[in-house]
Write a protein that holds these residues in place. Structure first.
Motif, mmCIF file in Angstrom:
data_model
loop_
_atom_site.group_PDB
_atom_site.id
_atom_site.type_symbol
_atom_site.label_atom_id
_atom_site.label_comp_id
_atom_site.label_asym_id
_atom_site.label_seq_id
_atom_site.Cartn_x
_atom_site.Cartn_y
_atom_site.Cartn_z
ATOM 1 N N PHE A 1 4.850 -3.644 -3.891
ATOM 2 C CA PHE A 1 3.809 -3.282 -4.845
ATOM 3 C C PHE A 1 4.047 -1.848 -5.309
ATOM 4 O O PHE A 1 4.269 -0.953 -4.486
ATOM 5 N N ALA A 2 4.034 -1.629 -6.607
ATOM 6 C CA ALA A 2 4.123 -0.299 -7.212
ATOM 7 C C ALA A 2 5.334 0.494 -6.708
ATOM 8 O O ALA A 2 5.225 1.676 -6.395
ATOM 9 N N GLY A 3 6.488 -0.157 -6.611
ATOM 10 C CA GLY A 3 7.717 0.529 -6.221
ATOM 11 C C GLY A 3 7.862 0.812 -4.737
ATOM 12 O O GLY A 3 8.770 1.525 -4.324
ATOM 13 N N ASN A 4 6.962 0.261 -3.935
ATOM 14 C CA ASN A 4 7.005 0.444 -2.490
ATOM 15 C C ASN A 4 6.870 -0.894 -1.785
ATOM 16 O O ASN A 4 6.486 -1.890 -2.400
ATOM 17 N N LEU A 5 7.168 -0.881 -0.501
ATOM 18 C CA LEU A 5 6.873 -2.027 0.350
ATOM 19 C C LEU A 5 5.684 -1.638 1.213
ATOM 20 O O LEU A 5 5.680 -0.571 1.833
ATOM 21 N N PHE A 6 4.663 -2.472 1.215
ATOM 22 C CA PHE A 6 3.495 -2.233 2.051
ATOM 23 C C PHE A 6 3.587 -3.156 3.256
ATOM 24 O O PHE A 6 3.930 -4.329 3.118
ATOM 25 N N VAL A 7 3.284 -2.594 4.409
ATOM 26 C CA VAL A 7 3.391 -3.332 5.665
ATOM 27 C C VAL A 7 2.033 -3.268 6.358
ATOM 28 O O VAL A 7 1.497 -2.181 6.580
ATOM 29 N N GLY A 8 1.494 -4.442 6.678
ATOM 30 C CA GLY A 8 0.247 -4.521 7.432
ATOM 31 C C GLY A 8 0.553 -4.784 8.894
ATOM 32 O O GLY A 8 1.539 -5.461 9.212
ATOM 33 N N PHE A 9 -0.277 -4.258 9.772
ATOM 34 C CA PHE A 9 -0.065 -4.397 11.210
ATOM 35 C C PHE A 9 -1.314 -4.967 11.871
ATOM 36 O O PHE A 9 -2.430 -4.509 11.614
ATOM 37 N N LEU B 1 -1.804 -11.094 -9.378
ATOM 38 C CA LEU B 1 -0.877 -11.443 -10.453
ATOM 39 C C LEU B 1 -1.392 -11.052 -11.835
ATOM 40 O O LEU B 1 -0.634 -11.040 -12.802
ATOM 41 N N ASN B 2 -2.678 -10.734 -11.959
ATOM 42 C CA ASN B 2 -3.263 -10.408 -13.254
ATOM 43 C C ASN B 2 -3.592 -8.930 -13.426
ATOM 44 O O ASN B 2 -3.865 -8.488 -14.531
ATOM 45 N N GLN B 3 -3.613 -8.184 -12.345
ATOM 46 C CA GLN B 3 -3.963 -6.773 -12.392
ATOM 47 C C GLN B 3 -3.026 -6.004 -11.483
ATOM 48 O O GLN B 3 -2.350 -6.562 -10.648
ATOM 49 N N ASP B 4 -2.992 -4.697 -11.631
ATOM 50 C CA ASP B 4 -2.177 -3.843 -10.749
ATOM 51 C C ASP B 4 -2.963 -3.505 -9.489
ATOM 52 O O ASP B 4 -3.364 -2.355 -9.276
ATOM 53 N N ILE B 5 -3.192 -4.513 -8.661
ATOM 54 C CA ILE B 5 -4.000 -4.351 -7.458
ATOM 55 C C ILE B 5 -3.294 -5.040 -6.292
ATOM 56 O O ILE B 5 -2.733 -6.114 -6.438
ATOM 57 N N LEU B 6 -3.352 -4.406 -5.130
ATOM 58 C CA LEU B 6 -2.909 -5.022 -3.878
ATOM 59 C C LEU B 6 -4.165 -5.308 -3.070
ATOM 60 O O LEU B 6 -4.960 -4.404 -2.805
ATOM 61 N N TRP B 7 -4.386 -6.569 -2.735
ATOM 62 C CA TRP B 7 -5.539 -6.968 -1.939
ATOM 63 C C TRP B 7 -5.140 -6.949 -0.472
ATOM 64 O O TRP B 7 -4.093 -7.467 -0.101
ATOM 65 N N ILE B 8 -5.989 -6.358 0.353
ATOM 66 C CA ILE B 8 -5.707 -6.180 1.775
ATOM 67 C C ILE B 8 -6.758 -6.927 2.576
ATOM 68 O O ILE B 8 -7.944 -6.562 2.538
ATOM 69 N N GLY B 9 -6.337 -7.969 3.280
ATOM 70 C CA GLY B 9 -7.245 -8.747 4.118
ATOM 71 C C GLY B 9 -7.285 -8.173 5.520
ATOM 72 O O GLY B 9 -6.251 -7.962 6.146
ATOM 73 N N THR B 10 -8.497 -7.890 6.009
ATOM 74 C CA THR B 10 -8.651 -7.286 7.332
ATOM 75 C C THR B 10 -9.228 -8.293 8.319
ATOM 76 O O THR B 10 -9.718 -9.351 7.927
ATOM 77 N N ASP B 11 -9.196 -7.924 9.563
ATOM 78 C CA ASP B 11 -9.733 -8.764 10.620
ATOM 79 C C ASP B 11 -11.196 -8.392 10.865
ATOM 80 O O ASP B 11 -11.497 -7.457 11.600
ATOM 81 N N VAL C 1 -12.194 -7.781 2.584
ATOM 82 C CA VAL C 1 -11.003 -7.547 1.767
ATOM 83 C C VAL C 1 -11.157 -6.204 1.051
ATOM 84 O O VAL C 1 -12.220 -5.884 0.541
ATOM 85 N N PHE C 2 -10.089 -5.431 1.058
ATOM 86 C CA PHE C 2 -10.089 -4.151 0.364
ATOM 87 C C PHE C 2 -9.108 -4.208 -0.798
ATOM 88 O O PHE C 2 -8.136 -4.953 -0.780
ATOM 89 N N MET C 3 -9.359 -3.363 -1.804
ATOM 90 C CA MET C 3 -8.517 -3.285 -2.991
ATOM 91 C C MET C 3 -7.736 -1.971 -2.935
ATOM 92 O O MET C 3 -8.320 -0.909 -2.721
ATOM 93 N N TYR C 4 -6.411 -2.052 -3.112
ATOM 94 C CA TYR C 4 -5.578 -0.861 -3.194
ATOM 95 C C TYR C 4 -5.055 -0.787 -4.615
ATOM 96 O O TYR C 4 -4.462 -1.746 -5.123
ATOM 97 N N CYS C 5 -5.288 0.357 -5.278
ATOM 98 C CA CYS C 5 -4.885 0.512 -6.671
ATOM 99 C C CYS C 5 -4.619 1.987 -6.933
ATOM 100 O O CYS C 5 -5.344 2.853 -6.437
ATOM 101 N N ASP C 6 -3.585 2.278 -7.716
ATOM 102 C CA ASP C 6 -3.266 3.670 -8.056
ATOM 103 C C ASP C 6 -4.055 4.174 -9.256
ATOM 104 O O ASP C 6 -4.018 5.352 -9.572
ATOM 105 N N LYS C 7 -4.749 3.302 -9.964
ATOM 106 C CA LYS C 7 -5.464 3.693 -11.180
ATOM 107 C C LYS C 7 -6.888 4.130 -10.850
ATOM 108 O O LYS C 7 -7.546 3.513 -10.016
ATOM 109 N N PRO C 8 -7.374 5.167 -11.546
ATOM 110 C CA PRO C 8 -8.785 5.524 -11.353
ATOM 111 C C PRO C 8 -9.680 4.504 -12.052
ATOM 112 O O PRO C 8 -9.305 3.897 -13.069
ATOM 113 N N ALA C 9 -10.851 4.277 -11.493
ATOM 114 C CA ALA C 9 -11.814 3.335 -12.102
ATOM 115 C C ALA C 9 -12.376 3.972 -13.371
ATOM 116 O O ALA C 9 -12.746 5.135 -13.389
ATOM 117 N N LYS C 10 -12.411 3.173 -14.445
ATOM 118 C CA LYS C 10 -12.951 3.658 -15.714
ATOM 119 C C LYS C 10 -13.956 2.656 -16.240
ATOM 120 O O LYS C 10 -13.708 1.463 -16.240
#
Length: 167
Positions: A103-111, A142-152, A156-165
């Motif tokens: 996502f966004a030029g990086n690899l995100f790793v969940g643990f 697939l429709n937005q520049d967002i990474l969804w993070i599912g927690t235990d 669910v949290f949203m990871y995004c580099d864009k500021p909310a407008k």
């Protein structure tokens, strides 16, 4: 090959699928189009001398973590895997990878042990960016520049580099 030895299964193209086993072997199968359909083993090769603990295939690229907590990338066109990062630097948490997502030029790793980390797509040091929650899945929207993070247990949290407008 026993079901308990399978780390992941993916389909590189229609009528084909691959299996990565714990012992580091990739098996490539095709399904014949003749009636009755049959399963044909096209190839098998070993990509790791260490046991494979977790793996994800994304867009023709296989990412996997071995028993030494080293994270690797194997592209369909490459001759062998390339080490991306040594997750053992994170201590025991580095051995509990739950998911990997580009996502966004990086690899995100969940643990599972409770962390979200980022690694440059070309490889490098693993940077922990959150330690609040145990992560069980990562999903690129697939429709937005967002990474969804599912927690235990914390939703669910949203990871995004864009500021909310709001206009």
């Amino acid at each position: 090959l026993k079901v308990s030895d399978v780390v992941t299964i993916w389909s590189p193209s229609k009528g084909q699928f691959c299996i990565l086993s714990k012992n580091g072997a990739i098996w490539k199968f095709s399904i014949s189009e003749q009636s009755p359909a049959s399963l044909l083993c096209k190839s098998n090769r070993t990509i790791s001398s260490n046991q494979v603990k977790s793996a994800v295939c994304e867009g023709g690229t296989l990412y996997f973590v071995d028993s030494e907590a080293k994270m690797w990338r194997l592209d369909e066109m490459s001759s062998g895997p390339m080490m991306l990062s040594d997750l053992s630097e994170l201590g025991e948490a580095g051995r509990t990878v739950s998911d990997i997502c580009s996502f966004a030029g990086n690899l995100f790793v969940g643990f599972y042990a409770g962390a979200l980390a980022r690694i440059p797509s070309s490889g490098g040091r693993c940077e922990v960016i959150a330690t609040d929650y145990r992560i069980f899945c990562l999903e690129k929207d697939l429709n937005q520049d967002i990474l969804w993070i599912g927690t235990d247990g914390y939703g669910v949290f949203m990871y995004c580099d864009k500021p909310a407008k709001f206009n």
